[in-house]
Design a protein around this motif. Sequence first.
Motif, short mmCIF file in Angstrom:
data_model
loop_
_atom_site.label_atom_id
_atom_site.label_comp_id
_atom_site.label_asym_id
_atom_site.label_seq_id
_atom_site.Cartn_x
_atom_site.Cartn_y
_atom_site.Cartn_z
N THR A 1 -11.22 5.41 6.74
CA THR A 1 -10.44 6.15 7.35
C THR A 1 -10.86 6.62 8.60
O THR A 1 -12.17 6.83 8.73
CB THR A 1 -9.80 7.27 6.35
N ASP B 1 0.91 6.16 -7.37
CA ASP B 1 0.03 7.32 -7.24
C ASP B 1 -1.17 7.33 -8.19
O ASP B 1 -1.44 7.96 -8.54
CB ASP B 1 0.86 8.66 -7.24
N ASN C 1 -10.28 4.66 -2.93
CA ASN C 1 -9.80 3.16 -2.97
C ASN C 1 -8.69 3.15 -4.36
O ASN C 1 -8.98 3.87 -5.40
CB ASN C 1 -10.44 1.93 -3.11
N ARG C 2 -7.39 2.94 -3.95
CA ARG C 2 -6.37 2.82 -5.41
C ARG C 2 -6.29 1.61 -5.77
O ARG C 2 -6.08 1.55 -6.91
CB ARG C 2 -4.91 3.15 -4.68
N ASP D 1 -6.73 -1.40 1.91
CA ASP D 1 -7.36 -0.32 1.11
C ASP D 1 -8.62 0.35 1.02
O ASP D 1 -8.94 1.24 1.05
CB ASP D 1 -6.66 -0.44 -0.22
N ASN E 1 0.75 -1.28 -0.06
CA ASN E 1 -0.06 0.01 0.20
C ASN E 1 0.93 1.20 -0.09
O ASN E 1 0.60 2.38 -0.82
CB ASN E 1 -0.94 0.11 1.27
N ASP E 2 2.01 1.41 0.75
CA ASP E 2 3.00 2.46 0.63
C ASP E 2 3.64 2.62 -0.73
O ASP E 2 3.50 3.67 -1.26
CB ASP E 2 4.15 2.07 1.70
N ALA F 1 0.86 3.99 -2.94
CA ALA F 1 0.65 5.68 -2.63
C ALA F 1 1.81 6.47 -3.08
O ALA F 1 1.71 7.46 -3.68
CB ALA F 1 0.57 5.52 -1.16
N GLU F 2 3.09 5.87 -2.96
CA GLU F 2 4.23 6.69 -3.16
C GLU F 2 4.97 6.72 -4.32
O GLU F 2 5.24 7.60 -5.04
CB GLU F 2 5.09 6.36 -2.06
N ARG G 1 -11.69 7.16 2.00
CA ARG G 1 -10.79 7.68 1.09
C ARG G 1 -10.95 7.15 -0.20
O ARG G 1 -11.62 6.11 -0.23
CB ARG G 1 -9.25 7.74 1.56
#
Length: 184
Positions: A117, A91, A131-132, A113, A83-84, A87-88, A129
């Motif tokens: 939140t 994106d 979802n990715r 995910d 997940n990091d 996000a990083e 939030r």
Amino acid sequence: RGSYRISWSLLRQNSRAEENKKGEGKNVLFIHGFGVSSKQFRDNLPALASKGYNVFAIDLIGFGDSSKPQIEYSTNLWADLVNDFIAEVIDGKVYLVGNSIGSLISLVAAESDAAPTTSSSPSSSGDRRENRISGVILLNCASGMNSKIESNEDMAINPVLFNVAKLVFTILDLVLLSPLGRWL
């Protein structure tokens, strides 16, 4: 948990900068199985990239070219890493493709995910939030490696129910590994 080096690769067909902005395009992240690395997908990455996907492959911490610290490894640790990474680095929206324990990690990452939140901000417009993770593809699932059923220390459940659940998962693994499981 510390700072560690994570190895990853990206293949994509187009090279025009305006089409490769961070977070844009069709993204796929491959997550390898136990005891191997992202190199296990060496034949899959170019095939998907040639179809226009941004194809990422990550070496989980403890495997491949990533750091191998002396820490306690778990599906939750690797799911947080995934997940990091999304996000990083990615994106944007992504499909996860997990093999073996990578399939379990994909599910745990997707569950995390999708979790609400807990924002205390008054400007927050809801408790969710964006979802990715758009979807999960599971290959050679490793359900028996689910660390959530390995220990009852942190779980407030009846020990009898815990042992019944553990037995059910053990039987499920045996059935799935049998000739009958290959037919299913």
